[in-house]
Write an enzyme that holds these catalytic residues in place. Structure first.
Site, short mmCIF file in Angstrom:
data_model
loop_
_atom_site.label_atom_id
_atom_site.label_comp_id
_atom_site.label_asym_id
_atom_site.label_seq_id
_atom_site.Cartn_x
_atom_site.Cartn_y
_atom_site.Cartn_z
N GLU B 128 48.71 35.25 28.95
CA GLU B 128 48.44 35.58 30.35
C GLU B 128 47.39 34.64 30.95
O GLU B 128 47.47 34.27 32.13
CB GLU B 128 47.97 37.05 30.42
CG GLU B 128 47.39 37.52 31.74
CD GLU B 128 48.44 37.72 32.82
OE1 GLU B 128 49.64 37.65 32.51
OE2 GLU B 128 48.05 37.93 33.97
N THR B 181 45.78 34.25 43.71
CA THR B 181 44.88 35.20 43.05
C THR B 181 43.43 34.87 43.38
O THR B 181 42.61 35.75 43.58
CB THR B 181 45.11 35.18 41.52
OG1 THR B 181 46.49 35.45 41.27
CG2 THR B 181 44.30 36.27 40.83
#
Lengths: 308, 308
Positions: B128, B181
């Site tokens: 991730e 993000t």
């Protein structure tokens, strides 16, 4: 029923990470109250043993709570209240709340139980406000509901009852010093770092889950207060030593009870809770501060009827 | 076993009040992956269908996750990975995490299941990090564990699995816009008011309790995000209209999925979840933004084996 005698237990509010939200109920520390119906309407405080508290109904926590529930019920009777205090006022384990919640519980019984626990908590909060200046449910709710409670909201009131793991015991030390609630409030910052807040709500979430699953290890992992304890613990002499003694004796965790000065810990099993008591007694025995120590099972029932 | 085909579902992180902590797993939205043992050690990405993603192992989420678990197992084999993406990258429903968690789940099966779910989550987080820059478990954990998860801590990792009420469905709209993000992070304040933080952790606590007791009304009461949503919702066109449409159609609550742009809601029962889908489709049909809508049961199992 014309008369009832009840036991109204002490309670611990905040519970480490659960500042302003969580609370739990003790089992063997509490006041007794006798409440008698009178044909004359109104509320009279007829006896107060064990504490120097006002007899005037409007200035007495129990008096105001009694008026609130009798008024809401449109009762055709009044009450006389006798209060036998064992919880020292200002101890931080819900002394005033015990008087308020005990009163409304008892009168609800005399009325034939027309009100549910959420409603009783609201009446109790009216009484609590006499002592603390604001209507809050942190200590009233655990007394009325028993066990662990989460006060999700106060306006409108929403209390969530949480399960109580069966082997959970509390050890509490009450150093007999005075901490003003106003001072305990003033010492807190208005703003806190988002990063710490995230950790705090992670702990609240995992503590609530751990109570549901009786996961003592997770209870231990969750009992961390990153927000309030670093400030308020400064107001309590020897806090760090007491906390270290608790943890070294096997407590799952602990912190400040309410806004202090009492310090609580939770343990798995009475044996560990007793060991914790010995360890913190040793810490405070070296000081010249008077103190009480309580070891209690968590009381899942809440207020109890002694005689009716 | 020399080859395995798995379904790695999309996930919703944050879940309203549970910013950076809570997540849940979807059932019918997700990627498929085929992972084959090779006698040669190392990891090769041999096929990527449905998305434009890097084939170089070190730059690919699945590649890095695979290396992490194979290395930890000291495996005497390598793998070839085929990725069939259905979750659009950048959608905010855990696209990169699905690749990471699917990979480590599949390789753990090929290894004979030496690792537990906490360990698999750690390997998944390594993958991730390739996509998001930091190792976080918000989307990896719900895929590995299934249902609802609470990431209590990341260092050391501690994931708490929460129960999944059986009638809970999610409705999700993915407006096809890009939210970085970094931008979603930058828009958040560093400090927040203590008073709001208290309300947030009250909501987290009551949501966790409500999941344990399948109390849908309390789930609805708890799904309020006072901290993050007011900021991040500004980055999502028509957020307020979508949320209003969700609530008016009977959803229990909702909010931003991950850091957006997807918006999720939770409903009791598929019928309501479908109604919510119709209502939000109507909102976005009036815009010129392309969008996907998903209706899914909450997936209590997590990643599933399609064929082995």
């Amino acid at each position: 029923m014309n008369e009832i005698k009840i036991f109204s237990p002490a309670t611990v509010a905040n519970v480490s990470c659960g500042f302003d939200v969580l609370g739990f109920c003790l089992d063997n520390v509490g006041d007794e109250m006798v409440i008698k119906k009178t044909t004359e309407k109104g509320v009279k405080i007829t006896k107060i043993v064990g504490a120097n508290l006002p007899f005037e109904t409007q200035n007495n926590v129990a008096g105001v709570a009694a008026l609130a529930i009798l008024d809401a019920a449109n009762a055709d009777f009044g009450v006389e209240i006798e209060i036998y205090k064992n919880i020292k006022p200002g101890s931080g384990i819900g002394s005033s709340s015990a008087s308020a919640s005990g009163t409304v519980f008892a009168i609800n019984e005399l009325l034939g139980k027309p009100f549910n626990k959420q409603q009783l908590t609201l009446f109790g909060m009216k009484g609590e406000a006499v002592a603390s200046g604001t209507e809050h449910a942190d200590n009233v709710a655990p007394g009325i509901f028993g066990g662990f409670t989460l006060v999700k909201e106060t306006t409108p009131l929403k209390v969530v009852q949480l399960p109580t793991p069966s082997e959970l015991y509390a050890t509490i030390i009450h150093p007999q010093i005075e901490i003003k609630t106003s001072e305990a409030r003033a010492i807190l910052p208005k703003d806190i770092p988002l990063s710490k807040a995230v950790k705090q709500w992670a702990n609240v979430g995992s503590l609530v889950s751990a109570l549901h699953t009786s996961d003592y290890d997770l209870i231990a992992d969750s009992l961390n207060d990153l927000i309030v304890e670093p400030y308020r613990s400064q107001l309590i002499p020897h806090f760090d030593e007491v906390k270290a003694a608790m943890m070294n004796s096997g407590a799952l965790g602990g912190g400040i009870s309410g806004s202090g000065p009492s310090i609580f810990s939770l343990s798995k099993g009475k044996e560990t809770a007793d060991k914790v008591a010995d360890a913190i007694r040793e810490v405070y025995s070296k000081t010249d501060i008077e103190f009480d120590i309580h070891v209690s099972k968590i009381n899942a029932q809440g207020i109890k009827i002694v005689k009716n």
